[in-house]
Design a protein around this motif. Structure first.
Motif, short mmCIF file in Angstrom:
data_model
loop_
_atom_site.label_atom_id
_atom_site.label_comp_id
_atom_site.label_asym_id
_atom_site.label_seq_id
_atom_site.Cartn_x
_atom_site.Cartn_y
_atom_site.Cartn_z
N THR A 1 0.83 -1.21 0.00
CA THR A 1 0.00 0.00 0.00
C THR A 1 0.87 1.26 0.00
N ALA A 2 1.92 1.25 0.81
CA ALA A 2 2.80 2.42 0.85
C ALA A 2 3.49 2.63 -0.50
N ILE A 3 3.93 1.54 -1.11
CA ILE A 3 4.59 1.67 -2.43
C ILE A 3 3.61 2.16 -3.48
N MET A 4 2.39 1.61 -3.47
CA MET A 4 1.39 2.05 -4.45
C MET A 4 0.99 3.51 -4.22
N SER A 5 0.92 3.90 -2.96
CA SER A 5 0.61 5.31 -2.68
C SER A 5 1.70 6.23 -3.20
N ALA A 6 2.94 5.83 -2.99
CA ALA A 6 4.06 6.65 -3.46
C ALA A 6 4.06 6.73 -4.99
N VAL A 7 3.86 5.59 -5.63
CA VAL A 7 3.85 5.58 -7.11
C VAL A 7 2.65 6.38 -7.63
N GLY A 8 1.48 6.17 -7.01
CA GLY A 8 0.30 6.92 -7.43
C GLY A 8 0.48 8.40 -7.21
N PHE A 9 1.10 8.78 -6.10
CA PHE A 9 1.36 10.19 -5.82
C PHE A 9 2.28 10.79 -6.88
N VAL A 10 3.31 10.04 -7.25
CA VAL A 10 4.24 10.53 -8.27
C VAL A 10 3.52 10.72 -9.60
N PHE A 11 2.69 9.74 -9.99
CA PHE A 11 1.97 9.87 -11.26
C PHE A 11 0.95 11.01 -11.19
N PHE A 12 0.25 11.14 -10.06
CA PHE A 12 -0.72 12.21 -9.91
C PHE A 12 -0.04 13.57 -9.95
N GLU A 13 1.09 13.70 -9.26
CA GLU A 13 1.84 14.96 -9.28
C GLU A 13 2.35 15.26 -10.70
#
Length: 155
Positions: free
Chosen positions: A72-84
Motif C-alpha cells: 500500500t505504501a509503495i502504491m501510494s508513493a507511485v500513485g502520488f508521483v503519477f498524480f503529481e
C-alpha cells in the motif's frame, strides 16, 4: 517389532537431545534462559508451548499485514508521483496558454499604441509644419498693411 520401536525411540531421543544441546549452547538462548522469563517458562512448559504456538500462528497474519502495508505504501508513493506528474503537466499547459495569450495581447496593444503614436506625430508634424508658413503669411499681411498709407486705404 517391539525392539525396533524402542531403537527408533532411542534414536529420536538422542537426536532430540543433540538438537536441544545445540540450541541451549547458543549465547542468546543461554542469556534468555538465565533471565526471569526464561526460568519461569522452563518451569511452566505448557505456557511455553502455548506462547510458541501463538507466535507461530500469528506470524502468518502479521506477515500478511506487513506485506499489505508495504504494498500500500509503495502504491501510494507511485500513485502520488503519477498524480503529481499529471498535475504538473496540466499546469504547464495552462501556463503555456496564459503566456501565449499575454504575448498576443501585448503585440496587439503595442500595435495599437504604435498606430496612435504615428498618427499623433504625423498630425503634430503637419500642424507645426504649416504653422510657420501661416505665421509668415500673417507677418506679410501686417507688413503690407503697414506699408500702405492711410490714403491708400481709403481708396
Amino acid at each position: 517389532m517391539q525392539q525396533s520401536r524402542s531403537e527408533t525411540q532411542q534414536q529420536l531421543w538422542g537426536s532430540w537431545t543433540t538438537m536441544s544441546n545445540q540450541v541451549y549452547s547458543n549465547p542468546k538462548v543461554t542469556q534468555l534462559m538465565n533471565s526471569r522469563v526464561g526460568q519461569y517458562l522452563s518451569g511452566h512448559p505448557v505456557l511455553a508451548l502455548s506462547i510458541l504456538f501463538f507466535c507461530a500462528m500469528a506470524a502468518v497474519p502479521v506477515g500478511l499485514f506487513l506485506g499489505f502495508a508495504v504494498v500500500t505504501a509503495i502504491m501510494s508513493a507511485v500513485g502520488f508521483v503519477f498524480f503529481e506528474g499529471f498535475l504538473l503537466f496540466v499546469s504547464a499547459i495552462a501556463l503555456l496558454c496564459v503566456l501565449s495569450g499575454l504575448a498576443v495581447f501585448s503585440v496587439m496593444v503595442s500595435s495599437i499604441f504604435t498606430v496612435f503614436y504615428i498618427t499623433a506625430s504625423s498630425l503634430v508634424n503637419y500642424y507645426y509644419y504649416h504653422r510657420p508658413q501661416l505665421a509668415k503669411q500673417g507677418e506679410d499681411d501686417q507688413q503690407k498693411n503697414q506699408d500702405e498709407t492711410p490714403t491708400d486705404k481709403m481708396k
